[in-house]
Design a protein around this motif. Structure first.
Motif, PDB file in Angstrom:
ATOM      1  N   GLY A  70       0.834  -1.199   0.000  1.00 10.82           N
ATOM      2  CA  GLY A  70       0.000   0.000   0.000  1.00 10.82           C
ATOM      3  C   GLY A  70       0.865   1.243   0.000  1.00 10.82           C
ATOM      4  N   ARG A  71       0.354   2.321   0.565  1.00 11.16           N
ATOM      5  CA  ARG A  71       1.035   3.625   0.525  1.00 11.16           C
ATOM      6  C   ARG A  71       2.321   3.624   1.351  1.00 11.16           C
ATOM      7  N   LEU A  72       3.370   4.138   0.770  1.00 13.79           N
ATOM      8  CA  LEU A  72       4.673   4.231   1.411  1.00 13.79           C
ATOM      9  C   LEU A  72       4.776   5.577   2.113  1.00 13.79           C
ATOM     10  N   ASP A  73       5.023   5.570   3.407  1.00 15.03           N
ATOM     11  CA  ASP A  73       5.125   6.797   4.197  1.00 15.03           C
ATOM     12  C   ASP A  73       6.601   7.172   4.329  1.00 15.03           C
ATOM     13  N   LEU A  74       6.977   8.290   3.706  1.00 15.52           N
ATOM     14  CA  LEU A  74       8.376   8.722   3.697  1.00 15.52           C
ATOM     15  C   LEU A  74       8.660   9.854   4.681  1.00 15.52           C
ATOM     16  N   ARG A  75       7.756  10.102   5.619  1.00 14.06           N
ATOM     17  CA  ARG A  75       7.951  11.233   6.548  1.00 14.06           C
ATOM     18  C   ARG A  75       9.203  11.100   7.402  1.00 14.06           C
ATOM     19  N   GLU A  76       9.643   9.880   7.687  1.00 21.65           N
ATOM     20  CA  GLU A  76      10.838   9.707   8.516  1.00 21.65           C
ATOM     21  C   GLU A  76      12.141   9.844   7.725  1.00 21.65           C
ATOM     22  N   GLY A  83      19.549  20.034  -4.941  1.00 22.32           N
ATOM     23  CA  GLY A  83      20.242  19.183  -5.891  1.00 22.32           C
ATOM     24  C   GLY A  83      19.918  17.705  -5.758  1.00 22.32           C
ATOM     25  N   ALA A  84      19.056  17.350  -4.819  1.00 22.20           N
ATOM     26  CA  ALA A  84      18.673  15.946  -4.637  1.00 22.20           C
ATOM     27  C   ALA A  84      17.909  15.453  -5.871  1.00 22.20           C
ATOM     28  N   ILE A  85      17.910  14.152  -6.062  1.00 22.19           N
ATOM     29  CA  ILE A  85      17.267  13.527  -7.218  1.00 22.19           C
ATOM     30  C   ILE A  85      16.417  12.353  -6.743  1.00 22.19           C
ATOM     31  N   VAL A  86      15.277  12.162  -7.395  1.00 20.18           N
ATOM     32  CA  VAL A  86      14.475  10.954  -7.210  1.00 20.18           C
ATOM     33  C   VAL A  86      14.690  10.093  -8.439  1.00 20.18           C
ATOM     34  N   VAL A  92       6.666   2.422 -11.223  1.00 18.14           N
ATOM     35  CA  VAL A  92       6.270   3.261 -10.089  1.00 18.14           C
ATOM     36  C   VAL A  92       5.900   4.648 -10.580  1.00 18.14           C
ATOM     37  N   ASP A  93       4.798   5.173 -10.082  1.00 11.46           N
ATOM     38  CA  ASP A  93       4.400   6.543 -10.395  1.00 11.46           C
ATOM     39  C   ASP A  93       4.884   7.444  -9.262  1.00 11.46           C
ATOM     40  N   PRO A  94       6.000   8.172  -9.468  1.00 10.63           N
ATOM     41  CA  PRO A  94       6.540   9.002  -8.392  1.00 10.63           C
ATOM     42  C   PRO A  94       5.550  10.034  -7.858  1.00 10.63           C
ATOM     43  N   SER A  95       4.674  10.551  -8.721  1.00 10.39           N
ATOM     44  CA  SER A  95       3.719  11.558  -8.244  1.00 10.39           C
ATOM     45  C   SER A  95       2.769  10.979  -7.205  1.00 10.39           C
ATOM     46  N   VAL A  96       2.481   9.678  -7.273  1.00  5.75           N
ATOM     47  CA  VAL A  96       1.623   9.033  -6.271  1.00  5.75           C
ATOM     48  C   VAL A  96       2.419   8.733  -5.003  1.00  5.75           C
ATOM     49  N   VAL A  97       3.608   8.144  -5.167  1.00  3.83           N
ATOM     50  CA  VAL A  97       4.429   7.767  -4.013  1.00  3.83           C
ATOM     51  C   VAL A  97       4.873   8.994  -3.217  1.00  3.83           C
ATOM     52  N   ALA A  99       3.470  12.133  -3.294  1.00  4.75           N
ATOM     53  CA  ALA A  99       2.423  13.155  -3.149  1.00  4.75           C
ATOM     54  C   ALA A  99       2.426  13.784  -1.764  1.00  4.75           C
ATOM     55  N   ASP A 100       2.356  15.079  -1.748  1.00  5.65           N
ATOM     56  CA  ASP A 100       2.213  15.872  -0.523  1.00  5.65           C
ATOM     57  C   ASP A 100       3.366  15.727   0.470  1.00  5.65           C
ATOM     58  N   GLY A 101       4.457  15.135   0.074  1.00  3.19           N
ATOM     59  CA  GLY A 101       5.595  14.998   0.976  1.00  3.19           C
ATOM     60  C   GLY A 101       6.711  15.943   0.593  1.00  3.19           C
ATOM     61  N   PRO A 102       7.787  15.979   1.369  1.00  6.25           N
ATOM     62  CA  PRO A 102       8.891  16.895   1.094  1.00  6.25           C
ATOM     63  C   PRO A 102       9.651  16.575  -0.192  1.00  6.25           C
ATOM     64  N   TRP A 103       9.515  15.362  -0.727  1.00  7.67           N
ATOM     65  CA  TRP A 103      10.209  14.972  -1.952  1.00  7.67           C
ATOM     66  C   TRP A 103       9.353  15.184  -3.195  1.00  7.67           C
ATOM     67  N   ALA A 104       8.149  15.705  -3.046  1.00  4.00           N
ATOM     68  CA  ALA A 104       7.195  15.817  -4.163  1.00  4.00           C
ATOM     69  C   ALA A 104       7.715  16.676  -5.317  1.00  4.00           C
TER      70      ALA A 104
END
Length: 159
Positions: A70-76, A83-86, A92-97, A99-104
């Motif tokens: 299910g949903r992956l929680d990346l808050r920790e 300059g960071a990269i995803v 994998v749809d990065p916009s879903v994984v 979403a609304d987090g600091p890496w969005a």
């Protein structure tokens, strides 16, 4: 430490063939393998103290790793630096994984765009992430991918 061993070689290979499609795809719960590209990956991972003890050149360190059904929680995970990269797999749809987090809003790259789409892409993405950190092209790389029924993330940073 914290695991079963101080070091491991991880690998994967995928050959495009009817046998792979008939046997491996159902076993792995995967999509049809016939349309996939051929490819493979190998990655050596090691505990920091083991690498230091043998004087290894460390390309990057994994500072966080997580997988979930299910949903992956990346808050920790650490907040992205400039300059960071995803780096993600095609499945994998990065916009879903993210979403609304600091890496969005972080710059994104797709590993399959230059390495094809095969079952070894997770290893290819991790190796590419380590290279991006080692060469100074990114201070952090968040690798996101999937396996049957799971989504995962690894954060790599400079040693």
């Amino acid at each position: 430490g914290g695991g079963v061993s101080e070091a491991a070689v991880c690998g994967s290979v995928e050959e495009v063939s009817k046998i792979a499609d008939r046997v491996l795809a159902p076993l792995l719960g995967s999509r049809s393998l016939v349309a996939a590209a051929e490819g493979g990956s190998a990655l050596f991972v090691e505990a920091a103290r083991s690498a230091e003890a043998r004087g290894a050149l460390v390309w990057a360190r994994v500072t966080n790793a997580k997988s979930a059904r299910g949903r992956l929680d990346l808050r920790e995970f650490a907040a992205p630096e400039e300059g960071a990269i995803v780096l993600s797999e095609r499945a994998v749809d990065p916009s879903v994984v993210l979403a609304d987090g600091p890496w969005a809003d972080v710059s994104r790259r797709r590993a399959a765009a230059w390495a094809g789409d095969h079952l070894g892409m997770g290893g290819v993405a991790l190796a590419a992430a380590a290279a991006l950190v080692r060469t100074g092209q990114a201070p952090q790389v968040l690798v996101i991918g999937s396996a049957p029924g799971r989504t995962y993330a690894f954060l790599l940073e400079a040693p």
